[in-house]
Design a protein around this motif. Sequence first.
Motif, short mmCIF file in Angstrom:
data_model
loop_
_atom_site.label_atom_id
_atom_site.label_comp_id
_atom_site.label_asym_id
_atom_site.label_seq_id
_atom_site.Cartn_x
_atom_site.Cartn_y
_atom_site.Cartn_z
N GLN A 248 -15.57 33.16 10.95
CA GLN A 248 -14.41 33.71 11.64
C GLN A 248 -14.61 33.87 13.14
O GLN A 248 -13.75 34.43 13.83
CB GLN A 248 -14.06 35.08 11.04
CG GLN A 248 -13.54 35.02 9.61
CD GLN A 248 -13.21 36.40 9.08
OE1 GLN A 248 -14.09 37.14 8.65
NE2 GLN A 248 -11.94 36.76 9.13
N GLN A 249 -15.73 33.42 13.66
CA GLN A 249 -16.04 33.69 15.06
C GLN A 249 -15.01 33.05 16.00
O GLN A 249 -14.63 33.65 17.01
CB GLN A 249 -17.45 33.19 15.40
CG GLN A 249 -18.56 33.92 14.65
CD GLN A 249 -18.53 35.43 14.87
OE1 GLN A 249 -18.33 35.91 15.99
NE2 GLN A 249 -18.72 36.18 13.80
N GLN A 250 -14.56 31.85 15.70
CA GLN A 250 -13.56 31.22 16.55
C GLN A 250 -12.23 31.97 16.49
O GLN A 250 -11.57 32.17 17.52
CB GLN A 250 -13.36 29.76 16.15
CG GLN A 250 -14.54 28.86 16.53
CD GLN A 250 -14.22 27.40 16.27
OE1 GLN A 250 -13.30 27.06 15.52
NE2 GLN A 250 -14.98 26.52 16.90
N ALA A 251 -11.86 32.41 15.29
CA ALA A 251 -10.64 33.19 15.15
C ALA A 251 -10.76 34.53 15.88
O ALA A 251 -9.80 35.01 16.49
CB ALA A 251 -10.33 33.42 13.67
N LEU A 252 -11.95 35.13 15.84
CA LEU A 252 -12.17 36.38 16.57
C LEU A 252 -12.00 36.15 18.07
O LEU A 252 -11.35 36.96 18.76
CB LEU A 252 -13.56 36.92 16.26
CG LEU A 252 -14.01 38.12 17.10
CD1 LEU A 252 -13.09 39.31 16.89
CD2 LEU A 252 -15.46 38.49 16.76
N ALA A 253 -12.59 35.07 18.58
CA ALA A 253 -12.46 34.78 20.01
C ALA A 253 -11.00 34.61 20.40
O ALA A 253 -10.56 35.09 21.45
CB ALA A 253 -13.27 33.53 20.35
N ALA A 254 -10.22 33.95 19.54
CA ALA A 254 -8.80 33.77 19.82
C ALA A 254 -8.07 35.11 19.83
O ALA A 254 -7.20 35.35 20.68
CB ALA A 254 -8.18 32.83 18.79
N PHE A 255 -8.41 35.99 18.91
CA PHE A 255 -7.79 37.33 18.88
C PHE A 255 -8.13 38.10 20.16
O PHE A 255 -7.26 38.72 20.77
CB PHE A 255 -8.28 38.10 17.66
CG PHE A 255 -7.76 39.51 17.58
CD1 PHE A 255 -6.49 39.78 17.08
CD2 PHE A 255 -8.55 40.57 18.00
CE1 PHE A 255 -6.01 41.08 17.02
CE2 PHE A 255 -8.09 41.88 17.93
CZ PHE A 255 -6.81 42.14 17.44
N LEU A 256 -9.38 38.05 20.57
CA LEU A 256 -9.79 38.77 21.78
C LEU A 256 -9.06 38.22 23.01
O LEU A 256 -8.71 38.99 23.93
CB LEU A 256 -11.31 38.66 21.97
CG LEU A 256 -12.16 39.37 20.92
CD1 LEU A 256 -13.63 39.00 21.08
CD2 LEU A 256 -11.99 40.89 21.01
N ASP A 257 -8.83 36.92 23.03
CA ASP A 257 -8.15 36.30 24.17
C ASP A 257 -6.65 36.58 24.20
O ASP A 257 -6.01 36.41 25.24
CB ASP A 257 -8.35 34.78 24.14
CG ASP A 257 -9.78 34.37 24.44
OD1 ASP A 257 -10.52 35.18 25.05
OD2 ASP A 257 -10.17 33.24 24.06
N SER A 258 -6.10 37.02 23.07
CA SER A 258 -4.64 37.07 22.94
C SER A 258 -4.00 38.37 23.41
O SER A 258 -2.78 38.51 23.36
CB SER A 258 -4.25 36.85 21.47
OG SER A 258 -4.67 37.93 20.67
N GLY A 259 -4.81 39.34 23.85
CA GLY A 259 -4.22 40.61 24.25
C GLY A 259 -5.21 41.53 24.93
O GLY A 259 -6.32 41.12 25.27
N PRO A 260 -4.83 42.79 25.11
CA PRO A 260 -5.70 43.76 25.78
C PRO A 260 -6.99 43.99 24.99
O PRO A 260 -7.07 43.71 23.78
CB PRO A 260 -4.85 45.03 25.81
CG PRO A 260 -3.45 44.60 25.60
CD PRO A 260 -3.52 43.37 24.75
N ARG A 261 -7.98 44.51 25.68
CA ARG A 261 -9.26 44.79 25.03
C ARG A 261 -9.08 45.75 23.86
O ARG A 261 -8.43 46.79 24.01
CB ARG A 261 -10.26 45.38 26.04
CG ARG A 261 -10.73 44.40 27.08
CD ARG A 261 -11.91 44.97 27.85
NE ARG A 261 -11.59 46.24 28.49
CZ ARG A 261 -12.47 47.17 28.82
NH1 ARG A 261 -13.76 46.99 28.54
NH2 ARG A 261 -12.09 48.27 29.43
N PRO A 262 -9.66 45.45 22.71
CA PRO A 262 -9.48 46.29 21.52
C PRO A 262 -10.54 47.38 21.44
O PRO A 262 -11.47 47.45 22.25
CB PRO A 262 -9.64 45.30 20.37
CG PRO A 262 -10.66 44.33 20.90
CD PRO A 262 -10.37 44.19 22.39
N VAL A 263 -10.38 48.22 20.43
CA VAL A 263 -11.41 49.19 20.03
C VAL A 263 -12.19 48.58 18.87
O VAL A 263 -11.58 48.05 17.93
CB VAL A 263 -10.76 50.52 19.60
CG1 VAL A 263 -11.81 51.47 19.02
CG2 VAL A 263 -10.04 51.17 20.78
N ALA A 264 -13.51 48.61 18.93
CA ALA A 264 -14.33 48.14 17.81
C ALA A 264 -14.49 49.28 16.80
O ALA A 264 -14.58 50.45 17.18
CB ALA A 264 -15.70 47.68 18.31
#
Length: 435
Positions: A248-264
Motif C-alpha cells: 500500500q505504500q504507493q497508495a499511501l504516498a498518493a493519499f499524503l499528496d492529495s491534501g493537508p498533512r494528516p494526523v498519524a
Amino acid sequence: MAPLAAKLGLMHVLIAAIGSSGDVLPLIAIGGALRRRGHQVTLAAPAPFGPLAARADIGFEPLGTEQDYAAAFADPVLWSSRRGVRRLFAAVAAAIEPTFAFVMRRHRRARTVVLASSLALGARVAVGVRRCPFIVVHLQPVLMQSRHEAPRLPGLFRMGWLPAALKWRLQLGADRYVIDPALLPALNAFRAGIGQDPVRRLRHWWNARGRVLLLYPPWFAAFQPDWPDNARQVGFLCADMLGPPDDQQQALAAFLDSGPRPVAVTFGTGMLYGEAMYRAAVAACALLGLRCVVTCPHPLEIPPEHRRQVFVLRYAPFSVLLPRCRAIIHHGGIGTLAQAFAAGIPQLIVPLAFDQFDNADRVRRLGCGLILRRELFGARTAAWRLRRLLASTRIAEACAGVAARCVGADAIAEICEEVETVFAKSRAGRGRGGR
C-alpha cells in the motif's frame, strides 16, 4: 569494512531477541549492520521475524512457532497496566529454554559474542555457562533503577518529588511483590536444573555482568550516578525500514499528496484489541476536520462518512510517514516516540502498559506532547486534547528543538563499534591467559 572489524574477522554474533516488532526490529537492525561490517550474525527470535532477518542478510533460528507468537498477544490481559506484567513474563519464561539452547549450540570458543534484548533471559543464563562476552540492549529507561531519577512504573504515580530513600524502597517493593514473583520461579527452576544458583532480584541480575547498552540519549533519560559502571548510553536507533513490506505504500504516498498533512494514529504492532481506540482516534480527527493515517495490525472498518479522510494500512515506516504528518496519537512505545521526536511533531500519548507510562511522562516533561489516560480516551476528549496540542506554540517550539537534536544521531555505528570492542577485549584477555 571498518578497521576494527577487519582485524577481528572471525567474530560470530549470536543475537537473541524476545518481544514484539518494537523489541525485535532494533536487534535485526544491529545484526544487519554488523553483517555489513563483515561479521557472521545469527538471530534467534519469534518465528514471524524470519523473513525480516532474511532481508537483513543474517542467519535465523525461530523461537517457537508463529502460532506461539500469536497466542502470546491473543490475551487482552497483556495490555492491562497492572496485570499485563504477569502475562508478559509467562511468555518470557517459555522462551528461556530455547534461547539458552540456541546460545549453547551455536557458541564457538573465542569466536562468539552474545547480544541479547532485555527479555532474552535464556541467553544470559547460557553466558554464565559458556563464559563468552555478553551485551544486553535496553531500549527503555524504565529498566534502569535509580535513587535519583526513578522511572515511572505501571500502576504507580510519578516518584520524582519523593525523597531518594523512599523512591528506592518503592522500586524494591515493585520488584519484590510484582516483577520477581512473576518470573523468578520459572527462571530459578531452570537455573537449578543446570546447577546454577538462584537469582534473588531480577532487575539487579539483568545488569550485573557484561556490557549494558542503553539505546536512548541523555536528553531523554540522563545517565544516573547509581547506574552500573558497565552501562553505556548511546542513542535512539532507527529500525523502521526493516519492517514488513506493504503493497500500500504507493497508495499511501498518493493519499499524503492529495491534501493537508494528516494526523498519524497507532497503538502498536502487538495491540490486537484496540479497535475502539482506533475508532475514537479517527472520530476525534473528524471532529476537528483533520485527515489521518492509521497503522493497525488488524483489519479496521472505517465508517463511510470518514473514509475519504482516512487511510488505513498494516505497517508504514515512520521515518518516511511522520515527517509528512502534523501530529501523532500513539501508545507511548519507545520506537514510535523516537520517530516522532525526529520528525518534530507533537504527540498525544495514551499509555497502555509496561514502559509506556514512563516514556509518556518523559515526552511530557520535554514539552513535546500531552498524555490522556486510556479510560478517558474517547472521540471528544481526544479531540479536545488534540486541539490543545496543535494550538500550542510552546509544544511546537519544544518539538522543533528536539528534532534538531535528532539530526544525524542514529546510534547504529556506535553500537556496532561497541560490540566489536567488547569482543576484542575478550580476545585480548584470552591471549593473556584469561578465560
